[in-house]
Design an enzyme around this catalytic site. Structure first.
Site, PDB file in Angstrom:
ATOM      1  N   THR A 187       2.439  -2.075  -0.111  1.00 22.27           N
ATOM      2  CA  THR A 187       2.015  -1.004  -1.016  1.00 22.27           C
ATOM      3  C   THR A 187       0.524  -1.044  -1.344  1.00 22.27           C
ATOM      4  O   THR A 187      -0.014  -0.056  -1.851  1.00 22.27           O
ATOM      5  CB  THR A 187       2.756  -1.134  -2.358  1.00 22.27           C
ATOM      6  OG1 THR A 187       2.456  -2.435  -2.901  1.00 22.27           O
ATOM      7  CG2 THR A 187       4.261  -0.968  -2.193  1.00 22.27           C
TER       8      THR A 187
ATOM      9  N   HIS B 178     -18.425   5.448  -8.332  1.00 18.50           N
ATOM     10  CA  HIS B 178     -18.337   5.190  -9.772  1.00 18.50           C
ATOM     11  C   HIS B 178     -18.015   3.737 -10.123  1.00 18.50           C
ATOM     12  O   HIS B 178     -18.480   3.240 -11.144  1.00 18.50           O
ATOM     13  CB  HIS B 178     -17.269   6.088 -10.412  1.00 18.50           C
ATOM     14  CG  HIS B 178     -17.667   7.529 -10.468  1.00 18.50           C
ATOM     15  ND1 HIS B 178     -16.989   8.466 -11.201  1.00 18.50           N
ATOM     16  CD2 HIS B 178     -18.695   8.202  -9.874  1.00 18.50           C
ATOM     17  CE1 HIS B 178     -17.560   9.654 -11.061  1.00 18.50           C
ATOM     18  NE2 HIS B 178     -18.592   9.523 -10.253  1.00 18.50           N
TER      19      HIS B 178
HETATM   20  C1  RB5 Z   1       6.295  -7.468   0.985  1.00 19.19           C
HETATM   21  O1  RB5 Z   1       7.627  -7.187   1.145  1.00 19.19           O
HETATM   22  C2  RB5 Z   1       5.688  -6.604  -0.108  1.00 19.19           C
HETATM   23  O2  RB5 Z   1       6.222  -6.978  -1.346  1.00 19.19           O
HETATM   24  C3  RB5 Z   1       4.181  -6.719  -0.118  1.00 19.19           C
HETATM   25  O3  RB5 Z   1       3.685  -6.396   1.126  1.00 19.19           O
HETATM   26  C4  RB5 Z   1       3.438  -5.839  -1.095  1.00 19.19           C
HETATM   27  O4  RB5 Z   1       3.838  -4.514  -0.993  1.00 19.19           O
HETATM   28  C5  RB5 Z   1       3.361  -6.323  -2.481  1.00 19.19           C
HETATM   29  O5  RB5 Z   1       2.758  -5.698  -3.363  1.00 19.19           O
END
Ligand code: RB5
Length: 148
Positions: free
Chosen positions: A67, A98
């Protein structure tokens, strides 16, 4: 510009793509790992890359996990680092202009390869505009230095 790169397993594929972009741009970089798609802890790579940027051994860092969130949480714990999780072009531009962000965090499971490429190029190519933003960043850095 010297760039420190890192990912966990979930960001590995996008990191490989980013290395090709950096090669095309003829930018100097070091890959701090991970080396494959075996499960690992994003925090290890976030801290290693961020330490290198915080100590000014590298000008910028790019971190990729699933993510981008875990990477950004960890990176922002490191002194001297202003890490930004970016998912669109507007944020890529604004966080340079910024926030003078020095670490870019991307979600390999969130954004596609085309938007990722455009984000990386825009983030690398946009300068901090200073002015009142210096004061705002200064307050964050003062707080960080007081609480070290
Ligand atoms: C891995 O599964 C995932 O938790 C990691 O890549 C990340 O998204 C964590 O914030």
């Amino acid at each position: 510009m010297k760039i420190a790169l890192g990912s966990d397993h979930a960001g590995y594929e996008l990191k490989q793509q980013i290395k090709k972009i950096l090669d095309e741009l003829k930018l100097d970089y070091k890959d701090f790992g991970t080396e494959d798609e075996n499960s690992c802890d994003y925090s290890d790579y976030a801290i290693n890359v961020s330490e290198a940027v915080g100590k000014k051994e590298y000008d910028r860092g790019i971190l990729v996990c699933g993510t981008g969130i875990g990477m950004s949480i960890a990176a922002n714990k490191v002194s001297g680092v202003r890490a930004a999780l970016v998912e669109n072009l507007y944020s890529a531009k604004m966080t340079r202009e910024h926030n003078d962000s020095n670490v870019l965090c991307l979600g390999g499971r969130v954004i596609g390869p085309v938007i990722a490429e455009e984000i990386v190029k825009l983030w690398l190519g946009t300068d901090f505009i200073g002015g009142k933003h210096n004061r705002r960043i200064g307050k964050i850095m003062d707080y960080e230095n007081l609480n070290r």
